[in-house]
Scaffold this motif. Structure first.
Motif, PDB file in Angstrom:
ATOM      1  N   UNK A  30       0.830  -1.200   0.000  1.00  0.00           N
ATOM      2  CA  UNK A  30       0.000   0.000   0.000  1.00  0.00           C
ATOM      3  C   UNK A  30       0.871   1.259   0.000  1.00  0.00           C
ATOM      4  N   UNK A  31       1.896   1.267   0.840  1.00  0.00           N
ATOM      5  CA  UNK A  31       2.808   2.419   0.902  1.00  0.00           C
ATOM      6  C   UNK A  31       3.550   2.619  -0.412  1.00  0.00           C
ATOM      7  N   UNK A  32       4.027   1.530  -1.016  1.00  0.00           N
ATOM      8  CA  UNK A  32       4.749   1.632  -2.291  1.00  0.00           C
ATOM      9  C   UNK A  32       3.847   2.189  -3.388  1.00  0.00           C
ATOM     10  N   UNK A  33       2.618   1.714  -3.421  1.00  0.00           N
ATOM     11  CA  UNK A  33       1.664   2.179  -4.437  1.00  0.00           C
ATOM     12  C   UNK A  33       1.382   3.669  -4.253  1.00  0.00           C
ATOM     13  N   UNK A  34       1.135   4.089  -3.030  1.00  0.00           N
ATOM     14  CA  UNK A  34       0.872   5.512  -2.759  1.00  0.00           C
ATOM     15  C   UNK A  34       2.073   6.367  -3.142  1.00  0.00           C
ATOM     16  N   UNK A  35       3.271   5.922  -2.769  1.00  0.00           N
ATOM     17  CA  UNK A  35       4.486   6.671  -3.112  1.00  0.00           C
ATOM     18  C   UNK A  35       4.647   6.801  -4.621  1.00  0.00           C
ATOM     19  N   UNK A  36       4.357   5.742  -5.341  1.00  0.00           N
ATOM     20  CA  UNK A  36       4.482   5.772  -6.801  1.00  0.00           C
ATOM     21  C   UNK A  36       3.419   6.672  -7.427  1.00  0.00           C
ATOM     22  N   UNK A  37       2.192   6.558  -6.958  1.00  0.00           N
ATOM     23  CA  UNK A  37       1.106   7.353  -7.534  1.00  0.00           C
ATOM     24  C   UNK A  37       1.260   8.837  -7.224  1.00  0.00           C
ATOM     25  N   UNK A  39       4.188  10.298  -6.987  1.00  0.00           N
ATOM     26  CA  UNK A  39       5.418  10.766  -7.617  1.00  0.00           C
ATOM     27  C   UNK A  39       6.662  10.736  -6.749  1.00  0.00           C
ATOM     28  N   UNK A  40       6.587  10.142  -5.565  1.00  0.00           N
ATOM     29  CA  UNK A  40       7.773  10.073  -4.701  1.00  0.00           C
ATOM     30  C   UNK A  40       8.726   8.961  -5.117  1.00  0.00           C
ATOM     31  N   UNK A  41       8.186   7.951  -5.796  1.00  0.00           N
ATOM     32  CA  UNK A  41       8.985   6.833  -6.301  1.00  0.00           C
ATOM     33  C   UNK A  41       8.675   6.687  -7.780  1.00  0.00           C
ATOM     34  N   UNK A  42       9.706   6.715  -8.615  1.00  0.00           N
ATOM     35  CA  UNK A  42       9.461   6.625 -10.058  1.00  0.00           C
ATOM     36  C   UNK A  42       9.169   5.189 -10.515  1.00  0.00           C
ATOM     37  N   UNK A  43       7.900   4.894 -10.715  1.00  0.00           N
ATOM     38  CA  UNK A  43       7.486   3.596 -11.237  1.00  0.00           C
ATOM     39  C   UNK A  43       6.541   3.823 -12.405  1.00  0.00           C
ATOM     40  N   UNK A  44       6.614   2.924 -13.361  1.00  0.00           N
ATOM     41  CA  UNK A  44       5.719   3.008 -14.506  1.00  0.00           C
ATOM     42  C   UNK A  44       4.363   2.394 -14.207  1.00  0.00           C
ATOM     43  N   UNK A  45       3.451   2.585 -15.138  1.00  0.00           N
ATOM     44  CA  UNK A  45       2.090   2.081 -14.965  1.00  0.00           C
ATOM     45  C   UNK A  45       2.054   0.567 -14.794  1.00  0.00           C
ATOM     46  N   UNK A  52      -0.381  -3.447  -7.418  1.00  0.00           N
ATOM     47  CA  UNK A  52      -1.792  -3.478  -7.039  1.00  0.00           C
ATOM     48  C   UNK A  52      -2.343  -4.907  -7.077  1.00  0.00           C
ATOM     49  N   UNK A  53      -1.923  -5.678  -8.067  1.00  0.00           N
ATOM     50  CA  UNK A  53      -2.365  -7.071  -8.154  1.00  0.00           C
ATOM     51  C   UNK A  53      -1.817  -7.880  -6.980  1.00  0.00           C
ATOM     52  N   UNK A  54      -0.572  -7.637  -6.620  1.00  0.00           N
ATOM     53  CA  UNK A  54       0.035  -8.331  -5.487  1.00  0.00           C
ATOM     54  C   UNK A  54      -0.688  -7.942  -4.196  1.00  0.00           C
ATOM     55  N   UNK A  55      -1.003  -6.667  -4.038  1.00  0.00           N
ATOM     56  CA  UNK A  55      -1.718  -6.200  -2.854  1.00  0.00           C
ATOM     57  C   UNK A  55      -3.087  -6.876  -2.760  1.00  0.00           C
ATOM     58  N   UNK A  56      -3.781  -6.993  -3.868  1.00  0.00           N
ATOM     59  CA  UNK A  56      -5.082  -7.648  -3.883  1.00  0.00           C
ATOM     60  C   UNK A  56      -4.946  -9.136  -3.543  1.00  0.00           C
ATOM     61  N   UNK A  57      -3.898  -9.784  -4.048  1.00  0.00           N
ATOM     62  CA  UNK A  57      -3.665 -11.190  -3.738  1.00  0.00           C
ATOM     63  C   UNK A  57      -3.446 -11.376  -2.235  1.00  0.00           C
ATOM     64  N   UNK A  58      -2.650 -10.480  -1.642  1.00  0.00           N
ATOM     65  CA  UNK A  58      -2.381 -10.556  -0.202  1.00  0.00           C
ATOM     66  C   UNK A  58      -3.663 -10.279   0.584  1.00  0.00           C
TER      67      UNK A  58
END
Length: 71
Positions: A30-37, A39-45, A52-58
């Protein structure tokens, strides 16, 4: 997250290692996704979608664990 299990989750925190591991992993994702969305962490779509899929699986695994938990 999983509001119907709020009391059980409070009871298990710090007392059930498997639950703690799943709960911590969900929060990390959840934290990684928020950081990426935000703009604090540069991740692509694609990377964000994978997280997000991994978070849903967990979350599904947590739901199953809590649903089947026996004291």
């Amino acid at each position: 997250m999983l509001h119907e299990f709020r009391d059980l989750m409070s009871e298990l925190k710090g007392k059930d290692a498997h639950f703690d591991k799943l709960f911590e992993r969900h929060n990390e994702l959840d934290d990684k996704i928020k950081d990426a969305e935000e703009g604090r962490v540069p991740l692509g779509d694609i990377e964000i979608t994978t997280l997000k899929k991994e978070k849903l699986r967990v979350k599904d695994e947590l739901n199953e664990y809590l649903t089947n938990y026996e004291k």
